[in-house]
Design a protein around this motif. Structure first.
Motif, PDB file in Angstrom:
ATOM      1  N   MET B  43      42.667   7.553  14.707  1.00  0.00           N
ATOM      2  CA  MET B  43      42.711   9.005  14.632  1.00  0.00           C
ATOM      3  C   MET B  43      41.737   9.495  13.574  1.00  0.00           C
ATOM      4  SD  MET B  43      44.744  10.099  16.921  1.00  0.00           S
ATOM      5  CE  MET B  43      45.087  11.795  16.463  1.00  0.00           C
ATOM      6  N   PRO B  44      41.049  10.613  13.851  1.00  0.00           N
ATOM      7  CA  PRO B  44      40.144  11.154  12.846  1.00  0.00           C
ATOM      8  C   PRO B  44      40.923  11.704  11.653  1.00  0.00           C
ATOM      9  CG  PRO B  44      40.287  12.600  14.751  1.00  0.00           C
ATOM     10  CD  PRO B  44      41.109  11.391  15.065  1.00  0.00           C
ATOM     11  N   PRO B  45      40.279  11.894  10.529  1.00  0.00           N
ATOM     12  CA  PRO B  45      38.833  11.741  10.323  1.00  0.00           C
ATOM     13  C   PRO B  45      38.413  10.275  10.257  1.00  0.00           C
ATOM     14  CG  PRO B  45      39.913  12.371   8.273  1.00  0.00           C
ATOM     15  CD  PRO B  45      40.974  12.432   9.336  1.00  0.00           C
ATOM     16  N   PHE B  46      37.270   9.996  10.848  1.00  0.00           N
ATOM     17  CA  PHE B  46      36.704   8.654  10.760  1.00  0.00           C
ATOM     18  C   PHE B  46      35.831   8.587   9.516  1.00  0.00           C
ATOM     19  CE2 PHE B  46      37.138   9.487  15.385  1.00  0.00           C
ATOM     20  CZ  PHE B  46      38.129   8.563  15.641  1.00  0.00           C
ATOM     21  N   ALA B  47      35.907   7.457   8.856  1.00  0.00           N
ATOM     22  CA  ALA B  47      35.221   7.330   7.568  1.00  0.00           C
ATOM     23  C   ALA B  47      33.700   7.336   7.708  1.00  0.00           C
ATOM     24  CB  ALA B  47      35.664   6.040   6.887  1.00  0.00           C
ATOM     25  N   ASP B  48      33.061   7.733   6.647  1.00  0.00           N
ATOM     26  CA  ASP B  48      31.590   7.744   6.610  1.00  0.00           C
ATOM     27  C   ASP B  48      31.097   6.381   6.110  1.00  0.00           C
ATOM     28  OD1 ASP B  48      29.076   8.799   6.924  1.00  0.00           O
ATOM     29  OD2 ASP B  48      29.016   9.636   4.898  1.00  0.00           O
ATOM     30  N   THR B  49      31.517   5.366   6.786  1.00  0.00           N
ATOM     31  CA  THR B  49      31.206   3.988   6.393  1.00  0.00           C
ATOM     32  C   THR B  49      30.920   3.184   7.670  1.00  0.00           C
ATOM     33  OG1 THR B  49      33.505   3.291   6.657  1.00  0.00           O
ATOM     34  CG2 THR B  49      32.853   4.090   4.467  1.00  0.00           C
ATOM     35  N   PRO B  50      30.364   1.995   7.542  1.00  0.00           N
ATOM     36  CA  PRO B  50      30.177   1.154   8.734  1.00  0.00           C
ATOM     37  C   PRO B  50      31.492   0.868   9.457  1.00  0.00           C
ATOM     38  CG  PRO B  50      28.881   0.307   6.909  1.00  0.00           C
ATOM     39  CD  PRO B  50      29.719   1.411   6.347  1.00  0.00           C
ATOM     40  N   GLY B  52      34.104   2.882   9.483  1.00  0.00           N
ATOM     41  CA  GLY B  52      34.459   4.128  10.168  1.00  0.00           C
ATOM     42  C   GLY B  52      33.668   4.277  11.457  1.00  0.00           C
ATOM     43  N   GLU B  53      32.432   3.838  11.416  1.00  0.00           N
ATOM     44  CA  GLU B  53      31.571   3.896  12.597  1.00  0.00           C
ATOM     45  C   GLU B  53      32.153   3.019  13.705  1.00  0.00           C
ATOM     46  OE1 GLU B  53      27.596   3.195  11.303  1.00  0.00           O
ATOM     47  OE2 GLU B  53      26.794   3.311  13.336  1.00  0.00           O
ATOM     48  N   ARG B  54      32.599   1.850  13.332  1.00  0.00           N
ATOM     49  CA  ARG B  54      33.137   0.932  14.346  1.00  0.00           C
ATOM     50  C   ARG B  54      34.455   1.462  14.904  1.00  0.00           C
ATOM     51  NH1 ARG B  54      32.466  -5.094  11.986  1.00  0.00           N
ATOM     52  NH2 ARG B  54      33.072  -5.635  14.106  1.00  0.00           N
ATOM     53  N   LEU B  55      35.246   2.082  14.041  1.00  0.00           N
ATOM     54  CA  LEU B  55      36.511   2.646  14.531  1.00  0.00           C
ATOM     55  C   LEU B  55      36.264   3.867  15.411  1.00  0.00           C
ATOM     56  CD1 LEU B  55      38.758   2.237  11.373  1.00  0.00           C
ATOM     57  CD2 LEU B  55      39.021   1.096  13.584  1.00  0.00           C
ATOM     58  N   GLY B  56      35.235   4.617  15.092  1.00  0.00           N
ATOM     59  CA  GLY B  56      34.855   5.747  15.951  1.00  0.00           C
ATOM     60  C   GLY B  56      34.478   5.249  17.341  1.00  0.00           C
ATOM     61  N   GLU B  57      33.786   4.118  17.379  1.00  0.00           N
ATOM     62  CA  GLU B  57      33.413   3.540  18.677  1.00  0.00           C
ATOM     63  C   GLU B  57      34.648   3.042  19.424  1.00  0.00           C
ATOM     64  OE1 GLU B  57      30.255   0.791  18.577  1.00  0.00           O
ATOM     65  OE2 GLU B  57      28.820   2.314  17.966  1.00  0.00           O
ATOM     66  N   LEU B  58      35.545   2.398  18.695  1.00  0.00           N
ATOM     67  CA  LEU B  58      36.783   1.929  19.346  1.00  0.00           C
ATOM     68  C   LEU B  58      37.507   3.120  19.968  1.00  0.00           C
ATOM     69  CD1 LEU B  58      39.089  -0.065  19.990  1.00  0.00           C
ATOM     70  CD2 LEU B  58      39.949   0.298  17.664  1.00  0.00           C
ATOM     71  N   ARG B  59      37.614   4.204  19.225  1.00  0.00           N
ATOM     72  CA  ARG B  59      38.313   5.367  19.769  1.00  0.00           C
ATOM     73  C   ARG B  59      37.576   5.922  20.987  1.00  0.00           C
ATOM     74  NH1 ARG B  59      42.551   9.116  18.947  1.00  0.00           N
ATOM     75  NH2 ARG B  59      42.540  10.080  21.003  1.00  0.00           N
TER      76      ARG B  59
END
Lengths: 150, 172
Positions: B43-50, B52-59
């Motif tokens: 769930m967002p917010p997704f972190a401004d980190t690598p 967070g990037e990978r979790l954004g992709e998973l979502r």
């Protein structure tokens, strides 16, 4: 035990940096829609991968690999594949699905989360604007929309 | 109680969460239900980190599942193309599956394990960065145990072929 609160995404505001995670989410969504669009068009066309490869003047291995997963395709590749499949041309339009985010947002409260790792702790405001692809078949003028989040 | 009744109870009591598209908040043609530990991280917010990037992709992949995107699916855990999007895991008879996020390039991706509760209805119980999974069978075993904690003796959904699990897929 820990308690966390989550909200949905929201549109960008001011100068605030959009988090890498949010940008990754958005680009992944658009990549998957675009890939789905090509795959659907390919299925509907009834042509074979060998035929498509011949039309594109590329090896069948390459075509097979491209159709097998939603990678980070270049726009040029998308355009070429769609046209070669059915004469379809990629057109763009945009919408702002988060414009009404305040009304749509779903709020959750999670208690007793048992997980091997802590929940994401990003504090950056999230952001986005969704692109939507349309393709128009030159021959039939029929429009097929990507199954966007709608 | 049946699997369906247990599931509805878990959703009511927030023992499991049903995801909705982050863009529209709509229900899609498929259902993606997740354990609290998964829910907290996708769930967002997704972190401004690598990470967070990978979790954004998973979502992004989970939302694509809900929206009915075509998936490449492997029934044989030992013979699948490296870019398969959904693959059955050993032991096959246990009926557990791995959602395979293979992006971004240069990373081994993420695996999210779970089982179907019905056709087009998946319950993701765990997720892990692929490079952190030393022994995959142990990850599967933990997932099986997580299922049993929730559903007791009720087994996951099963079927004789992929049509019993998904409506839009490409067998690989």
């Amino acid at each position: 035990m820990r308690t966390s609160q989550f909200t949905g995404l929201s549109e960008p505001e001011g100068d605030e940096k959009i988090s890498a995670g949010t940008l990754a989410y958005i680009s992944t969504r658009v990549q998957l829609w675009a890939y789905n669009l090509v795959v659907k068009e390919f299925k509907n066309s009834g042509i074979t991968q060998a035929q498509l490869a011949r039309r594109l003047g590329k090896g069948q291995d390459l075509v097979s690999r491209m159709l097998s997963r939603p990678g980070n395709w270049e726009l040029k590749t998308f355009s070429e594949f769609l046209f070669a499949i059915s004469g379809a041309v990629l057109k763009f339009s945009i919408e702002r699905p988060l414009a009404n985010a305040a009304q749509n947002a779903t709020f959750y409260k999670v208690k007793s989360v048992s997980t091997a790792r802590p929940a994401s702790t990003a504090s950056v405001e999230t952001v986005m604007q969704q692109s939507e692809f349309h393709i128009i078949k030159q021959s039939t003028d029929s429009t097929d929309k990507v199954a966007a989040a709608a | 109680m049946s699997r369906v009744q247990i599931l509805e109870g878990l959703l009511e009591q927030r023992g499991l969460f049903e995801l909705k598209s982050l863009l529209t908040n709509d229900e899609g043609p498929r259902r993606m239900i997740v354990a609290p530990g998964v829910f907290a991280d996708v769930m967002p917010p997704f972190a401004d980190t690598p990470e967070g990037e990978r979790l954004g992709e998973l979502r992004g992949w989970l939302d694509a599942f809900m929206e009915g995107n075509e998936l490449s699916v492997a029934e044989n855990p030992d013979r699948k193309p490296p870019d398969t999007m959904l693959a059955r895991v050993r032991p096959v008879e246990a009926e557990f599956w791995s959602i395979r996020v293979t992006d971004p390039d240069g990373t081994p991706g993420i695996r999210s394990l779970g089982a179907f509760s019905d056709t087009d209805e998946f319950i993701a119980l765990r997720w892990e960065y692929r490079e952190n999974i030393d022994i995959f069978d142990e990850e599967v075993q933990s997932t099986i145990e997580a299922w049993r904690d929730l559903f007791r003796s009720e087994a996951p959904h099963s079927g004789s072929n992929l049509d019993a699990y998904l409506t839009i897929y490409r067998a690989v």
